[in-house]
Design an enzyme around this catalytic site. Sequence first.
Site, PDB file in Angstrom:
ATOM      1  N   LYS A 174     -13.852   1.975 -13.759  1.00  0.00           N
ATOM      2  CA  LYS A 174     -12.608   2.639 -13.712  1.00  0.00           C
ATOM      3  C   LYS A 174     -11.594   2.050 -14.600  1.00  0.00           C
ATOM      4  CE  LYS A 174     -10.563   1.175  -9.948  1.00  0.00           C
ATOM      5  NZ  LYS A 174     -10.492   0.571  -8.401  1.00  0.00           N
ATOM      6  N   SER A 249      -9.148   3.651  -5.103  1.00  0.00           N
ATOM      7  CA  SER A 249      -8.422   3.856  -6.446  1.00  0.00           C
ATOM      8  C   SER A 249      -9.783   4.187  -7.434  1.00  0.00           C
ATOM      9  CB  SER A 249      -8.024   2.805  -6.921  1.00  0.00           C
ATOM     10  OG  SER A 249      -8.493   1.665  -6.799  1.00  0.00           O
ATOM     11  N   SER A 273     -11.301   0.727  -1.916  1.00  0.00           N
ATOM     12  CA  SER A 273     -11.288   1.483  -3.140  1.00  0.00           C
ATOM     13  C   SER A 273     -12.391   1.649  -3.987  1.00  0.00           C
ATOM     14  CB  SER A 273     -10.208   0.921  -4.118  1.00  0.00           C
ATOM     15  OG  SER A 273      -8.962   1.085  -3.798  1.00  0.00           O
TER      16      SER A 273
END
Length: 573
Positions: A174, A249, A273
Site C-alpha cells: 500500500k 486503509s 486496515s
Amino acid sequence: MRLKAKLKNKLKKFSKFFSSSSSPSPGFSSILLSPFTKMTPIGDEPTHKATSILKVTGNLIHRFIVILVRGIMRFLFGAKGQSMPPIKDLTLLESATSLARKIRTRKIKSIDVIQSFIDRINEINPLLNCVVDRRFDDALKDAAAADKLIESGQMTEEQLEKEKPFLGVPITTKDCICVEGLLNTAGIVARRHKRAEEDSEAIHLMREAGAIPLAITNTSECCMWWESYNNNHGKSCNPYDTNRIVGGSSGGEGCLLASAGSAFGIGSDIGGSIRMPAFFNGVFGHKPSKFIVSLKGHYPIPKDYHLKSFLGVGPMSRYATDLKPMLQIMAGENAAKLHLDEPVDLSRVKIYYQTDDGGGHLVTPVDPDIKTAMQKVVTHFQSTVKAKVQRVRFDKLRKSAPIWLANMKAKDAPGFDQEITGYTGKISPTFELLKWIFGRSDHTLIGILTALFENSGIKYGDPKQIFLVEQKEKLLEEMQTLLGDDGVLLYPTHPTAAPYHYEPLVRALNFSYTGIINILGLPATACPLGLGSEGLPIGLQVVSAVNQDRLSLAVACELERAFGGWVAPEIVA
C-alpha cells in the site's frame, strides 16, 4: 418510572411495526429489534443493565438513518455495479507459494509471471483504481535476473527454497509502506510527490527472499478510514461490485489481490486496515501479534510506545497457505517468538466463538449471512475436525469503539490535525470544513471530521479515558486467560458486507469489530467464507493469544480447505 416504561413500550411497538412491514433490505427487523435484545454474558461478568431510554432512541434513529441512506445509495448507484473482468490467464490463479515452486523448478519463468500480472493490472485498473504507482520495467529486469540465477545452477533447488523461497514472484503493498523509488504519500496531499528513498523493512525482507515489488496500491487519507479514498488518487472500487467500497486503509491492496492483479501483498492495520479490506474483497489477511513485524518504512508511525503496539504490518493473500511463510520472513529475528514451524493439531485446539459484539452503541447488527456462515464453521469444527467448540460472551466487547478511541489517546503524541498535513502544519478543522463546502480544501470530508471529533472528544487523562483503558486491560486479561496457548476465538470481521461508496459515514463505528483486537495486541486472521446473498464476500476473523499466530493461521488454512476461500471471478479458458 412509569413514564420510562411507557416510552419503552412505545419504542417496542414502533420497532415491531417496521419489522412486520416489507423490509427494504436484508436483516431489517433484526436491525430495529436488536437494542431491546437482552444480552447475557457468559462468565463472571454481571448482566449489564437495561440500555438507557436515550441510548435506545439514539440507536433507533441511527438505524433508521442507516436504512434511509442505504435506500438512497441503492437509488443513486443502482442495485449492482460492474464486476471485475474475467481471468483469461490461468497463471493468475496460482498461489504465491505455488508460483515460487514452479519458477525455481523451471516449469515457468519469472519474466512470464511478471508480465501476466502487469497485463492484468492494465486490464483491471481503469475500472477499479487500486494501483497508484508501478515499477513494471524494473520488475521485468528483476525477473530476468531471477531467471538467470536459476538457469546458472549456482544454487540448487533446495538452496533456493530455503534462502529465496519467493524468488521471482511479484508482490505489492500500500501507499504508506516504502518501496524505493515509488510514491509514499499515505493519501496526504502535502506528500503528493513524496517518493520512498529506500525500502521499508518488510519489503526489504521480502526482496531478500526473492519477491519482486511490482506496484503500490491506494489507501485512505493518512490511513485512518475504512474506505480507500483520498484527494491524490481518488477512490478504489470493489471488484465484485464497483458501487461498493474496498475497505481501508489497505483497501487498494485487498482489491488488487481479489481481482488477481497481484500474487500476494503487504498491508498495515491499526483499527482493522488489513482485515476489513480482506473481508470486503474476499481474501485472507493477517494482523500479527504486537511488535512482531518492524514498522520501519511505514508512514505514519505513531510517536507513542502504546500506539506503536496497536499498529501491525502483515501479510495479505488470496490463499491462506501463503500467510505463514510470508510472516516467517517479514518477522525477521522476531519469527522465533512465534514458533511458526510447530505443527498444529486442530482437534486439540479449543474453538470459542461469539457471533456479535453484544449490542454496541451505534454499531450495525451483524448480517444474517455472516451469522449463518459462522454457524457452518462451528458445525464443521464440531463434526469434522472433532475440536472442542464453545460459545462465549465477552460483555466488554459492547464497548469496543469507546475503548479503542480512549486507548488511541496519548500524552504527547501529535493529533490527527497535524498528521493529516504530513506534519507540515496543523489544520483548523472548523475552517477546513468551511473550505471543503466550497471545494477549496486539500482534505477529504472524513479526514476533516476525524480531526474535528478528535479535538472535541475524550481527552487523555480524563477519568472516563482512564476507566476505558482499565477496561481494555481487564478484557485483555479475560481473553488471554481463556485462549491460553491452545485456543482461538471466531468473531465477525465486520457486521456487514461491503457498503456502498460513502456509506461508511453513517456506519462509522462498525470498525470496532477489528479495532478492539488492535488495542489488545492480539493476532487475528481474516478468512473469507464465500459470497453472501448480495454477491459480495463475507467471512470472519480468527483471534488467538499474543504470539500464538500459528493457531489462527492454521485455522485459516482449514477454513480455506473446507469452504473454498477466495472466490475467483469468471474464468475464460
